[in-house]
Design a protein around this motif. Structure first.
Motif, PDB file in Angstrom:
ATOM      1  N   ILE A  21      46.593  18.406 -14.326  1.00  0.00           N
ATOM      2  CA  ILE A  21      47.581  18.951 -15.314  1.00  0.00           C
ATOM      3  C   ILE A  21      47.028  19.427 -16.602  1.00  0.00           C
ATOM      4  N   ASP A  22      46.317  20.546 -16.349  1.00  0.00           N
ATOM      5  CA  ASP A  22      45.718  21.100 -17.585  1.00  0.00           C
ATOM      6  C   ASP A  22      46.364  22.541 -17.811  1.00  0.00           C
ATOM      7  N   PHE A  23      46.328  22.510 -19.459  1.00  0.00           N
ATOM      8  CA  PHE A  23      46.898  24.001 -19.865  1.00  0.00           C
ATOM      9  C   PHE A  23      46.436  23.939 -21.326  1.00  0.00           C
ATOM     10  N   VAL A  24      46.756  25.135 -21.897  1.00  0.00           N
ATOM     11  CA  VAL A  24      46.406  25.523 -23.192  1.00  0.00           C
ATOM     12  C   VAL A  24      47.767  26.060 -23.738  1.00  0.00           C
ATOM     13  N   ILE A  25      47.758  25.505 -25.118  1.00  0.00           N
ATOM     14  CA  ILE A  25      48.993  25.840 -26.125  1.00  0.00           C
ATOM     15  C   ILE A  25      48.073  26.764 -27.161  1.00  0.00           C
ATOM     16  N   ASP A  26      48.581  27.997 -27.224  1.00  0.00           N
ATOM     17  CA  ASP A  26      48.095  28.797 -28.264  1.00  0.00           C
ATOM     18  C   ASP A  26      49.228  29.578 -29.049  1.00  0.00           C
ATOM     19  N   LYS A  27      49.294  29.489 -30.199  1.00  0.00           N
ATOM     20  CA  LYS A  27      50.457  29.915 -30.806  1.00  0.00           C
ATOM     21  C   LYS A  27      50.032  31.077 -31.679  1.00  0.00           C
ATOM     22  N   THR A  28      48.530  31.310 -31.962  1.00  0.00           N
ATOM     23  CA  THR A  28      47.966  32.043 -32.906  1.00  0.00           C
ATOM     24  C   THR A  28      47.727  33.417 -32.141  1.00  0.00           C
ATOM     25  N   PRO A  29      48.449  34.593 -32.832  1.00  0.00           N
ATOM     26  CA  PRO A  29      47.799  35.995 -32.206  1.00  0.00           C
ATOM     27  C   PRO A  29      46.205  36.197 -32.284  1.00  0.00           C
ATOM     28  N   PRO A  30      45.648  37.199 -31.546  1.00  0.00           N
ATOM     29  CA  PRO A  30      44.289  37.345 -31.677  1.00  0.00           C
ATOM     30  C   PRO A  30      44.039  38.117 -32.922  1.00  0.00           C
ATOM     31  N   THR A  31      42.663  38.212 -33.332  1.00  0.00           N
ATOM     32  CA  THR A  31      42.250  39.080 -34.613  1.00  0.00           C
ATOM     33  C   THR A  31      41.740  40.235 -33.990  1.00  0.00           C
ATOM     34  N   VAL A  32      42.260  41.493 -34.461  1.00  0.00           N
ATOM     35  CA  VAL A  32      41.703  42.705 -34.240  1.00  0.00           C
ATOM     36  C   VAL A  32      41.099  43.487 -35.662  1.00  0.00           C
ATOM     37  N   VAL A  33      39.980  44.011 -35.604  1.00  0.00           N
ATOM     38  CA  VAL A  33      39.831  44.748 -36.714  1.00  0.00           C
ATOM     39  C   VAL A  33      38.601  45.743 -36.331  1.00  0.00           C
ATOM     40  N   ILE A  34      38.916  46.816 -36.630  1.00  0.00           N
ATOM     41  CA  ILE A  34      38.162  48.238 -36.184  1.00  0.00           C
ATOM     42  C   ILE A  34      37.083  48.370 -37.333  1.00  0.00           C
ATOM     43  N   THR A  35      35.785  48.526 -36.786  1.00  0.00           N
ATOM     44  CA  THR A  35      34.693  49.043 -37.890  1.00  0.00           C
ATOM     45  C   THR A  35      34.374  50.198 -37.240  1.00  0.00           C
ATOM     46  N   GLY A  36      33.389  50.877 -38.309  1.00  0.00           N
ATOM     47  CA  GLY A  36      32.656  52.104 -38.132  1.00  0.00           C
ATOM     48  C   GLY A  36      33.338  53.466 -38.280  1.00  0.00           C
ATOM     49  N   ILE A  37      34.727  53.341 -38.786  1.00  0.00           N
ATOM     50  CA  ILE A  37      35.388  54.393 -39.324  1.00  0.00           C
ATOM     51  C   ILE A  37      36.159  53.791 -40.568  1.00  0.00           C
ATOM     52  N   GLU A  38      36.507  54.979 -41.334  1.00  0.00           N
ATOM     53  CA  GLU A  38      37.137  54.525 -42.555  1.00  0.00           C
ATOM     54  C   GLU A  38      38.089  55.701 -42.767  1.00  0.00           C
ATOM     55  N   GLU A  39      39.083  55.493 -43.903  1.00  0.00           N
ATOM     56  CA  GLU A  39      39.860  56.557 -44.391  1.00  0.00           C
ATOM     57  C   GLU A  39      39.071  57.814 -44.697  1.00  0.00           C
ATOM     58  N   SER A  40      38.532  58.632 -43.720  1.00  0.00           N
ATOM     59  CA  SER A  40      37.521  59.753 -44.098  1.00  0.00           C
ATOM     60  C   SER A  40      37.378  60.770 -43.189  1.00  0.00           C
ATOM     61  N   SER A  41      36.538  61.852 -43.377  1.00  0.00           N
ATOM     62  CA  SER A  41      36.148  62.691 -42.311  1.00  0.00           C
ATOM     63  C   SER A  41      35.037  62.724 -42.022  1.00  0.00           C
ATOM     64  N   TYR A  42      34.655  63.187 -40.615  1.00  0.00           N
ATOM     65  CA  TYR A  42      33.228  62.962 -40.191  1.00  0.00           C
ATOM     66  C   TYR A  42      32.850  64.380 -39.659  1.00  0.00           C
ATOM     67  N   ARG A  43      31.758  65.039 -40.221  1.00  0.00           N
ATOM     68  CA  ARG A  43      31.323  66.367 -39.492  1.00  0.00           C
ATOM     69  C   ARG A  43      30.462  65.927 -38.145  1.00  0.00           C
ATOM     70  N   ALA A  44      31.454  65.941 -37.258  1.00  0.00           N
ATOM     71  CA  ALA A  44      30.714  65.613 -35.660  1.00  0.00           C
ATOM     72  C   ALA A  44      31.532  65.860 -34.780  1.00  0.00           C
ATOM     73  N   ASP A  45      31.116  66.048 -33.626  1.00  0.00           N
ATOM     74  CA  ASP A  45      31.867  66.542 -32.447  1.00  0.00           C
ATOM     75  C   ASP A  45      32.657  65.112 -32.051  1.00  0.00           C
ATOM     76  N   GLU A  46      32.158  63.961 -32.337  1.00  0.00           N
ATOM     77  CA  GLU A  46      32.643  62.695 -32.003  1.00  0.00           C
ATOM     78  C   GLU A  46      32.296  61.572 -32.909  1.00  0.00           C
ATOM     79  N   ARG A  47      32.847  60.445 -32.975  1.00  0.00           N
ATOM     80  CA  ARG A  47      32.505  59.485 -33.570  1.00  0.00           C
ATOM     81  C   ARG A  47      32.774  57.981 -33.166  1.00  0.00           C
ATOM     82  N   GLU A  48      31.827  57.160 -33.158  1.00  0.00           N
ATOM     83  CA  GLU A  48      32.006  55.801 -32.330  1.00  0.00           C
ATOM     84  C   GLU A  48      32.686  54.974 -33.445  1.00  0.00           C
TER      85      GLU A  48
END
Length: 454
Positions: A312-339
């Motif tokens: 009788i094993d189980f996990v109680i998890d009420k907390t949503p995951p954390t999601v953070v995007i890095t490597g881009i900002e509110e900006s423009s990038y002169r390139a064909d693609e951006r990681e």
């Protein structure tokens, strides 16, 4: 000759009364000249046969009937000669069986609702005067074992057969609650169905989860707890039982009545059932739970659900995951693609994450990919002619969801597209042009006026 019952399960075999009516169409009728020959036998021995009843007359039509109600094999023939000595056409003798008795079924070397921890080798025998092998269906099914046809040592008995099973294997996997069902149908269509329920319990208690609890445990992860309903089945009465749980390494003993309830069933000479309802309020805290049901029976067997691999094993998890995007900002990038990189973390595990661009999912990463990447998913943003709204939505194993902060990003190798999408620069350029144009106009207008004044 006519019969009121022609519904034979097998040709010639009837499981209800059968009445025959003899009709003679004769002007010069003499009842004394009707010779009805009826015989009856049961298992080869003669028994009392019914006789033709009195005659009734309607003009030249004369009728009499006879009812075959007792179980027997019957023959019926009738001859008639009129007053002028004329004999009726020869009637072909009827042969049929009336059988209203259900087959007999008896289980032996096992008791219904018994709990067994020694030799368990039940048997069943069945018989009927009109037994047929194709009418036999005997199966055995366990709570954790699929239904199978009964196998064992078969022996012929009078009007039937006996099957004796071998002893159940002496291993823990064999322990279960079994139901043996026998359905026997004879040639006349009479049917008997009987079943016997018993437990094989050489290794202590058996544990059975309710359907709701089994599904909850199969899911492993949940964002809200549920009541747990577990039934413990044992050969003997329990002299002790208790429930505890571990939460991330910390053990807590639960109290009967307030933390859980117990409903007991099963009397002397039958198996014992203890149905525990463990209240969901015990599991409000987040973390990994492991519940243990301990017990000891009158035979001093000590056991718990973990020993029987009913965890009788189980996990109680009420907390949503954390999601953070890095490597881009509110900006423009002169390139064909951006990681860019999606950084993910959760109390337990992230089930999946979607990359969303301008409101549409463009890529989905499953749990294995996320774990392999160490919670850091790289995604390449392709160039576009206008800014793109980028975000990531994650779902954890417990069903909690969250969405990252949205980033508005322009990725393009075109200087012109960057220029027209750079609002401050574009407005500044327009204002500069307007000012220069205005200055030139002013210069030429003033100069012209000066020349005219000369």
């Amino acid at each position: 000759m006519s019969y009121d019952n022609n519904s034979a399960a097998t040709p010639g075999y009837f499981n209800a009364n059968r009445t025959a009516t003899v009709t003679v169409n004769e002007h010069n009728f003499n009842a004394a000249e009707v010779n009805a020959q009826i015989t009856a036998a049961l298992q080869g021995s003669g028994v009392a046969a019914p006789g033709l009843g009195g005659w009734s007359t309607n003009g030249d039509v004369h009728t009499a009937s006879v009812t075959f109600s007792a179980d027997a094999d019957y023959t019926f023939d009738v001859d008639y000669t009129d007053l002028a000595g004329n004999a009726a056409a020869d009637y072909t003798q009827d042969k049929f069986t009336v059988d209203k008795t259900d087959p007999e079924v008896e289980f032996f070397d096992i008791e219904d609702k018994s709990a067994n921890n020694g030799t368990v080798a039940p048997g069943v025998k069945y018989s009927d005067v009109n037994y047929m092998e194709s009418g036999v269906d005997i199966t055995i099914k366990g709570a954790k074992h699929d239904k199978t046809e009964l196998s064992g040592n078969r022996t012929n008995i009078a009007n039937g057969e006996s099957i004796k099973m071998e002893d159940f294997k002496h291993d823990e996997e064999t322990d279960d609650v079994y139901t043996m069902t026998a359905v026997i149908k004879d040639k006349a269509g009479n049917e008997t169905e009987k079943e016997v329920m018993f437990s094989v319990n050489r290794f202590g208690s058996n544990y059975i989860f309710s359907e709701t609890t089994e599904k909850f445990l199969d899911d492993v992860y949940a964002n809200k707890p549920k009541d747990l309903v577990v039934t413990e089945v044992n050969v003997d009465s329990l002299v002790f039982n208790g429930i505890s749980y571990g939460l991330d390494g910390t053990k807590k003993e639960l109290k009967a009545g307030s933390d859980y309830t117990v409903k007991q069933s099963g009397g002397e000479g039958s198996w014992k059932e203890y149905t525990y309802t463990i209240k969901k309020e015990n599991f409000e805290k987040e973390g990994r739970y492991s519940v243990t049901i301990d017990s000891e029976d009158k035979a001093t067997n000590k056991m718990n659900n973990k020993v029987k691999e009913c965890n009788i094993d189980f996990v109680i998890d009420k907390t949503p995951p954390t999601v953070v995007i890095t490597g881009i900002e509110e900006s423009s990038y002169r390139a064909d693609e951006r990681e860019m990189t999606i950084n993910l973390s959760d109390n337990t595990a992230v089930k999946c994450v979607d990359v969303i661009i301008d409101g549409k999912s463009v890529a989905t990463y499953a749990q294995k990919e996320i774990e392999k990447a160490g919670g850091k998913i790289s995604y390449m943003i392709e160039g576009a002619s206008e800014p793109q709204k980028i975000e990531a939505a994650a779902l954890d194993m417990a069903g909690n969801e969250t969405t990252s902060e949205m980033h508005k990003v322009l990725v393009t190798s075109s200087v012109w597209i960057q220029y027209i999408n750079n609002t401050p620069l574009l407005i500044g350029s327009i204002l500069g042009i307007v000012l220069v144009a205005g200055g030139l106009i002013w210069f030429f207008v003033i100069r012209k006026k000066k020349e005219e004044s000369k």
